[in-house]
Design a protein around this motif. Structure first.
Motif, PDB file in Angstrom:
ATOM      1  N   LEU A 227       0.822  -1.208   0.000  1.00  0.00           N
ATOM      2  CA  LEU A 227       0.000   0.000   0.000  1.00  0.00           C
ATOM      3  C   LEU A 227       0.858   1.262   0.000  1.00  0.00           C
ATOM      4  CD1 LEU A 227      -2.864   1.306   0.301  1.00  0.00           C
ATOM      5  CD2 LEU A 227      -2.417   1.280   2.753  1.00  0.00           C
ATOM      6  N   LEU A 228       1.869   1.310   0.865  1.00  0.00           N
ATOM      7  CA  LEU A 228       2.731   2.490   0.945  1.00  0.00           C
ATOM      8  C   LEU A 228       3.487   2.725  -0.362  1.00  0.00           C
ATOM      9  CD1 LEU A 228       4.175   2.018   4.550  1.00  0.00           C
ATOM     10  CD2 LEU A 228       2.565   3.777   3.786  1.00  0.00           C
ATOM     11  N   ILE A 229       3.992   1.665  -0.961  1.00  0.00           N
ATOM     12  CA  ILE A 229       4.726   1.815  -2.224  1.00  0.00           C
ATOM     13  C   ILE A 229       3.770   2.179  -3.363  1.00  0.00           C
ATOM     14  CG2 ILE A 229       6.052   0.529  -3.959  1.00  0.00           C
ATOM     15  CD1 ILE A 229       7.488  -0.841  -1.617  1.00  0.00           C
ATOM     16  N   SER A 230       2.573   1.587  -3.373  1.00  0.00           N
ATOM     17  CA  SER A 230       1.597   1.912  -4.421  1.00  0.00           C
ATOM     18  C   SER A 230       1.181   3.373  -4.374  1.00  0.00           C
ATOM     19  CB  SER A 230       0.348   1.026  -4.287  1.00  0.00           C
ATOM     20  OG  SER A 230       0.670  -0.306  -4.493  1.00  0.00           O
ATOM     21  N   VAL A 231       0.908   3.881  -3.185  1.00  0.00           N
ATOM     22  CA  VAL A 231       0.533   5.295  -3.047  1.00  0.00           C
ATOM     23  C   VAL A 231       1.683   6.176  -3.507  1.00  0.00           C
ATOM     24  CG1 VAL A 231       0.043   7.104  -1.345  1.00  0.00           C
ATOM     25  CG2 VAL A 231      -1.178   4.931  -1.241  1.00  0.00           C
TER      26      VAL A 231
ATOM     27  N   LEU B 149       9.761  16.284  -9.646  1.00  0.00           N
ATOM     28  CA  LEU B 149      10.037  15.826  -8.292  1.00  0.00           C
ATOM     29  C   LEU B 149       9.974  17.025  -7.342  1.00  0.00           C
ATOM     30  CD1 LEU B 149      10.768  13.171  -6.946  1.00  0.00           C
ATOM     31  CD2 LEU B 149      13.161  13.793  -7.165  1.00  0.00           C
ATOM     32  N   ASN B 150       9.041  17.001  -6.406  1.00  0.00           N
ATOM     33  CA  ASN B 150       8.928  18.117  -5.472  1.00  0.00           C
ATOM     34  C   ASN B 150       9.236  17.669  -4.042  1.00  0.00           C
ATOM     35  OD1 ASN B 150       6.616  16.872  -4.460  1.00  0.00           O
ATOM     36  ND2 ASN B 150       5.252  18.027  -5.786  1.00  0.00           N
ATOM     37  N   ARG B 151       9.215  18.617  -3.140  1.00  0.00           N
ATOM     38  CA  ARG B 151       9.589  18.355  -1.753  1.00  0.00           C
ATOM     39  C   ARG B 151       8.640  17.346  -1.091  1.00  0.00           C
ATOM     40  NH1 ARG B 151       9.548  23.268   2.188  1.00  0.00           N
ATOM     41  NH2 ARG B 151      10.017  24.239   0.212  1.00  0.00           N
ATOM     42  N   THR B 152       7.370  17.396  -1.417  1.00  0.00           N
ATOM     43  CA  THR B 152       6.394  16.479  -0.820  1.00  0.00           C
ATOM     44  C   THR B 152       6.728  15.032  -1.159  1.00  0.00           C
ATOM     45  OG1 THR B 152       4.706  18.194  -1.057  1.00  0.00           O
ATOM     46  CG2 THR B 152       3.948  15.961  -0.620  1.00  0.00           C
ATOM     47  N   LEU B 153       7.080  14.773  -2.413  1.00  0.00           N
ATOM     48  CA  LEU B 153       7.457  13.412  -2.806  1.00  0.00           C
ATOM     49  C   LEU B 153       8.720  12.951  -2.092  1.00  0.00           C
ATOM     50  CD1 LEU B 153       6.776  13.316  -6.649  1.00  0.00           C
ATOM     51  CD2 LEU B 153       5.579  12.078  -4.855  1.00  0.00           C
ATOM     52  N   LEU B 154       9.689  13.829  -1.970  1.00  0.00           N
ATOM     53  CA  LEU B 154      10.920  13.460  -1.272  1.00  0.00           C
ATOM     54  C   LEU B 154      10.646  13.151   0.200  1.00  0.00           C
ATOM     55  CD1 LEU B 154      13.447  16.008  -2.805  1.00  0.00           C
ATOM     56  CD2 LEU B 154      13.262  13.557  -3.276  1.00  0.00           C
TER      57      LEU B 154
ATOM     58  N   TYR C 273       7.734  12.127   1.426  1.00  0.00           N
ATOM     59  CA  TYR C 273       6.966  10.880   1.457  1.00  0.00           C
ATOM     60  C   TYR C 273       7.893   9.671   1.330  1.00  0.00           C
ATOM     61  CZ  TYR C 273       3.701   7.173   0.470  1.00  0.00           C
ATOM     62  OH  TYR C 273       3.009   5.991   0.528  1.00  0.00           O
ATOM     63  N   TRP C 274       8.720   9.661   0.285  1.00  0.00           N
ATOM     64  CA  TRP C 274       9.595   8.506   0.064  1.00  0.00           C
ATOM     65  C   TRP C 274      10.622   8.351   1.186  1.00  0.00           C
ATOM     66  CZ3 TRP C 274       8.234   4.559  -2.498  1.00  0.00           C
ATOM     67  CH2 TRP C 274       7.449   4.665  -3.626  1.00  0.00           C
ATOM     68  N   GLY C 275      11.126   9.446   1.695  1.00  0.00           N
ATOM     69  CA  GLY C 275      12.062   9.368   2.817  1.00  0.00           C
ATOM     70  C   GLY C 275      11.405   8.765   4.057  1.00  0.00           C
TER      71      GLY C 275
ATOM     72  N   SER D 207      12.252   5.016   5.461  1.00  0.00           N
ATOM     73  CA  SER D 207      12.742   5.003   6.847  1.00  0.00           C
ATOM     74  C   SER D 207      11.897   4.099   7.737  1.00  0.00           C
ATOM     75  CB  SER D 207      12.754   6.411   7.431  1.00  0.00           C
ATOM     76  OG  SER D 207      13.623   7.229   6.707  1.00  0.00           O
ATOM     77  N   VAL D 208      10.583   4.159   7.596  1.00  0.00           N
ATOM     78  CA  VAL D 208       9.696   3.333   8.416  1.00  0.00           C
ATOM     79  C   VAL D 208       9.893   1.853   8.095  1.00  0.00           C
ATOM     80  CG1 VAL D 208       7.267   2.702   8.780  1.00  0.00           C
ATOM     81  CG2 VAL D 208       7.962   5.097   8.851  1.00  0.00           C
ATOM     82  N   ILE D 209       9.934   1.500   6.829  1.00  0.00           N
ATOM     83  CA  ILE D 209      10.081   0.091   6.440  1.00  0.00           C
ATOM     84  C   ILE D 209      11.422  -0.463   6.901  1.00  0.00           C
ATOM     85  CG2 ILE D 209      10.310  -1.471   4.473  1.00  0.00           C
ATOM     86  CD1 ILE D 209       8.184   0.286   3.057  1.00  0.00           C
ATOM     87  N   VAL D 210      12.492   0.252   6.631  1.00  0.00           N
ATOM     88  CA  VAL D 210      13.830  -0.217   7.019  1.00  0.00           C
ATOM     89  C   VAL D 210      13.983  -0.190   8.543  1.00  0.00           C
ATOM     90  CG1 VAL D 210      16.301   0.301   6.874  1.00  0.00           C
ATOM     91  CG2 VAL D 210      14.887   0.384   4.826  1.00  0.00           C
TER      92      VAL D 210
END
Length: 157
Positions: free
Chosen positions: A23-27, A38-43, A45-47, A51-54
């Motif tokens: 779900l997190l990767i799909s979103v 690529l904007n700050r919101t995407l960075l 989100y992905w960060g 971080s949560v998964i790892v």
């Protein structure tokens, strides 16, 4: 005497982990492909997602080791040492009111429970509660009764 108790993830947490990561990767992928640049919101989100998964993976319970003097709660990057002579009580715990603050579902339950247990759980049906004078731990392992018997034997010797 050195004894290791393995910790396996229950089917519920395996399915939950896979679904939450998917779900997190799909979103994230949906947001990335619908955004022209690529904007700050995407960075952010992905960060956060990475971080949560790892982080949850690295702090999830790996095994429980017992020697003559200590219990070692071992994760991928952290080991908590509990002196056996400081243990007030050790018992099986039911899963009924298991509310925690922390990671719920990704690689198990990691965090602090509402009744102040430090939790690192991968199977809610095999819970062991370890209480010290100033700290409480709630963990799971594949053979909880054997873990309790081993620690009680060492405590009484």
């Amino acid at each position: 005497m050195n004894k290791e108790f393995l910790v396996s993830m229950s089917l519920f947490f395996k399915i939950t982990t896979i679904l939450l990561i998917f779900l997190l990767i799909s979103v994230g992928l949906y947001m990335t492909y619908n955004e022209p640049n690529l904007n700050r919101t995407l960075l952010i989100y992905w960060g956060t997602v990475i971080s949560v998964i790892v982080g949850c993976y690295l702090f999830s319970l790996n095994k429980v080791k017992v020697d003559l003097n200590n219990i070692y709660i071992v994760s991928k990057i952290n080991t908590t040492t509990i002196p056996i002579n400081k243990i007030k009580s050790i018992s099986r715990k039911s899963q009924n009111n298991l509310m925690i603050i922390g990671a719920r579902g990704i690689y198990g339950l990691i965090g602090i429970s509402m009744d102040n247990y430090r939790c690192n759980i991968k199977d809610r049906t095999k819970l062991v509660a370890i209480e010290l004078e100033n700290a409480k731990y709630l963990i799971s392992c594949n053979e909880p009764n054997e873990l309790i018997n081993t620690i009680n034997t060492l405590k009484n010797d």
